[in-house]
Design an enzyme around this catalytic site. Structure first.
Site, short mmCIF file in Angstrom:
data_model
loop_
_atom_site.label_atom_id
_atom_site.label_comp_id
_atom_site.label_asym_id
_atom_site.label_seq_id
_atom_site.Cartn_x
_atom_site.Cartn_y
_atom_site.Cartn_z
N SER A 1 -9.00 -8.59 -4.63
CA SER A 1 -8.47 -7.54 -5.52
C SER A 1 -9.59 -7.15 -6.47
O SER A 1 -10.54 -7.93 -6.66
CB SER A 1 -7.28 -8.12 -6.32
OG SER A 1 -6.93 -7.27 -7.40
N TYR B 1 -3.56 -14.72 -11.61
CA TYR B 1 -3.79 -13.88 -10.43
C TYR B 1 -5.28 -13.55 -10.31
O TYR B 1 -5.87 -13.65 -9.23
CB TYR B 1 -2.96 -12.61 -10.54
CG TYR B 1 -3.09 -11.64 -9.40
CD1 TYR B 1 -2.36 -11.82 -8.22
CD2 TYR B 1 -3.93 -10.52 -9.49
CE1 TYR B 1 -2.46 -10.93 -7.17
CE2 TYR B 1 -4.04 -9.63 -8.44
CZ TYR B 1 -3.30 -9.83 -7.29
OH TYR B 1 -3.41 -8.94 -6.24
N1 LIG Z 1 -0.45 -3.64 -4.26
C1 LIG Z 1 -1.54 -3.74 -5.03
O1 LIG Z 1 -1.72 -2.96 -5.99
C2 LIG Z 1 -2.59 -4.77 -4.72
C3 LIG Z 1 -3.83 -4.67 -5.37
C4 LIG Z 1 -4.81 -5.61 -5.09
C5 LIG Z 1 -4.57 -6.63 -4.20
N2 LIG Z 1 -3.36 -6.73 -3.60
C6 LIG Z 1 -3.16 -7.83 -2.66
O2 LIG Z 1 -2.81 -7.29 -1.40
C7 LIG Z 1 -2.07 -8.26 -0.66
C8 LIG Z 1 -0.84 -7.60 -0.09
O3 LIG Z 1 -0.03 -7.18 -1.18
P1 LIG Z 1 1.00 -5.96 -1.10
O4 LIG Z 1 0.72 -5.11 -2.26
O5 LIG Z 1 1.04 -5.38 0.27
O6 LIG Z 1 2.31 -6.78 -1.48
P2 LIG Z 1 3.70 -7.01 -0.74
O7 LIG Z 1 4.48 -7.85 -1.69
O8 LIG Z 1 4.25 -5.72 -0.27
O9 LIG Z 1 3.28 -7.87 0.54
C9 LIG Z 1 2.89 -9.22 0.43
C10 LIG Z 1 3.46 -9.95 1.64
O10 LIG Z 1 3.06 -11.34 1.56
C11 LIG Z 1 4.16 -12.12 1.96
N3 LIG Z 1 4.06 -13.48 1.44
C12 LIG Z 1 4.24 -13.89 0.16
N4 LIG Z 1 4.12 -15.22 0.09
C13 LIG Z 1 3.86 -15.66 1.35
C14 LIG Z 1 3.64 -16.94 1.92
N5 LIG Z 1 3.69 -18.07 1.18
N6 LIG Z 1 3.38 -17.02 3.25
C15 LIG Z 1 3.35 -15.91 4.02
N7 LIG Z 1 3.56 -14.66 3.54
C16 LIG Z 1 3.82 -14.55 2.22
C17 LIG Z 1 5.37 -11.38 1.41
O11 LIG Z 1 6.57 -11.77 2.07
C18 LIG Z 1 4.99 -9.93 1.65
O12 LIG Z 1 5.46 -9.46 2.89
C19 LIG Z 1 -1.80 -9.41 -1.62
O13 LIG Z 1 -2.73 -10.46 -1.38
C20 LIG Z 1 -2.06 -8.80 -2.97
O14 LIG Z 1 -2.43 -9.76 -3.94
C21 LIG Z 1 -2.36 -5.82 -3.83
#
Ligand SMILES: NC(=O)c1ccc[n+]([C@@H]2O[C@H](COP(=O)([O-])OP(=O)(O)OC[C@H]3O[C@@H](n4cnc5c(N)ncnc54)[C@H](O)[C@@H]3O)[C@@H](O)[C@H]2O)c1
Length: 253
Positions: free
Chosen positions: A144, A157
């Site tokens: 991130s 985080y």
């Molecule tokens: N959305 C943002 O703004 C953003 C920004 C930077 C980084 N990220 C990162 O991107 C990645 C995806 O996030 P997203 O925004 O698509 O979120 P999201 O919540 O839509 O998807 C995350 C997925 O991870 C799964 N998950 C959670 N815990 C788990 C576990 N213990 N084992 C297996 N699966 C698990 C959830 O069920 C979910 O489907 C994450 O690592 C997040 O930190 C997101």
């Protein structure tokens, strides 16, 4: 530049929603067989249905990335089904903090480090032997922009995503001569359920979100998927140990 892939099988954790679902769809769209994994069974199966409806091939394997035995079983299921693993997108992650550092709890710390750091470490631990046996492959971990600098009210985080970059760089150097490339993608604010949950908890975040990106908007999941596919494809053969900000210019300020 057109993407080209030497391998055939991609694995996506956190593939039930958001960035993971979009990337699973993008891999399938390039003709790769995709293993979709998540703790969310309905969402993961929904991703597989979307891939199938578009003419692609995928399976869903439930796996909690914090559990060593489940992660090992995920890799075993991948090889049992498709015979190999070429590209892994270790993307499962959570964000649950609501306050400043001193307001955090031990439970929040353990959960965030468990999923975001231990999960990525366990996935790489069980993927790398497969890639070594095959003579190479590519791994992309989701960090991130919070892994590149401060993230107020998201300190645990932020620490977890700095750790993802540390794991990524170390693994990249350790296995560079074995033709295993390891990179991280560093999204800024992307329009996913994770963003919407944070938005509901703190409406001010949404107001600031668009403004923090010089391009004037938050990102789309497809814009992260295309970066992940680039880092996996043969065109990125000289790129390893890199943390790629995909952030609308946010970290350039
Ligand atoms: N959305 C943002 O703004 C953003 C920004 C930077 C980084 N990220 C990162 O991107 C990645 C995806 O996030 P997203 O925004 O698509 O979120 P999201 O919540 O839509 O998807 C995350 C997925 O991870 C799964 N998950 C959670 N815990 C788990 C576990 N213990 N084992 C297996 N699966 C698990 C959830 O069920 C979910 O489907 C994450 O690592 C997040 O930190 C997101």
């Amino acid at each position: 530049m057109s993407l080209s892939f030497s391998g055939q099988v991609a694995l996506v954790t956190g593939g039930a929603a958001g960035i993971g679902r979009a990337t699973a769809l993008a891999f399938a769209n390039e003709g790769l067989k995709v293993v979709v994994s998540d703790v969310d069974v309905a969402g993961g199966e929904g991703t597989v249905e979307l891939i199938s409806a578009a003419g692609g091939e995928a399976i869903f394997v439930r796996c909690d990335v914090t559990r060593d035995a489940e992660v090992k079983a995920l890799m075993d299921a991948t090889v049992a089904t498709y015979g190999r693993l070429d590209y892994a997108f270790n993307n499962a992650g959570i964000e649950i903090e609501k306050g400043k550092l001193a307001e955090g709890s031990e439970a929040e710390f353990d959960a965030l480090i468990g999923v975001n750091v231990k999960g990525v470490w366990l996935c790489m631990k069980h993927q790398i032997p497969l890639l070594l046996a095959q003579g190479g492959g590519a791994i992309v971990n989701t960090a991130s922009v919070a892994g590149l600098g401060a993230a107020p009210k998201m300190s645990i985080y932020s620490a977890s995503k700095h750790a993802v970059i540390g794991l990524t760089k170390s693994a990249a150097v350790e296995y560079a001569k074995k033709k295993i490339r390891v990179n991280a993608v560093c999204p800024a604010v992307i329009d996913t359920d994770m963003f919407r949950r944070a938005h509901e908890a703190d409406p001010k975040k949404a107001e600031f979100a668009a403004a923090m990106h010089p391009v004037g908007r938050i990102g789309k999941v497809e814009e992260i998927a295309s970066a992940v596919l680039y880092l996996c494809c043969d065109g990125a053969a000289f790129t390893t140990g890199h943390a790629l900000a995909v952030d609308g210019g946010a970290t350039a300020i």
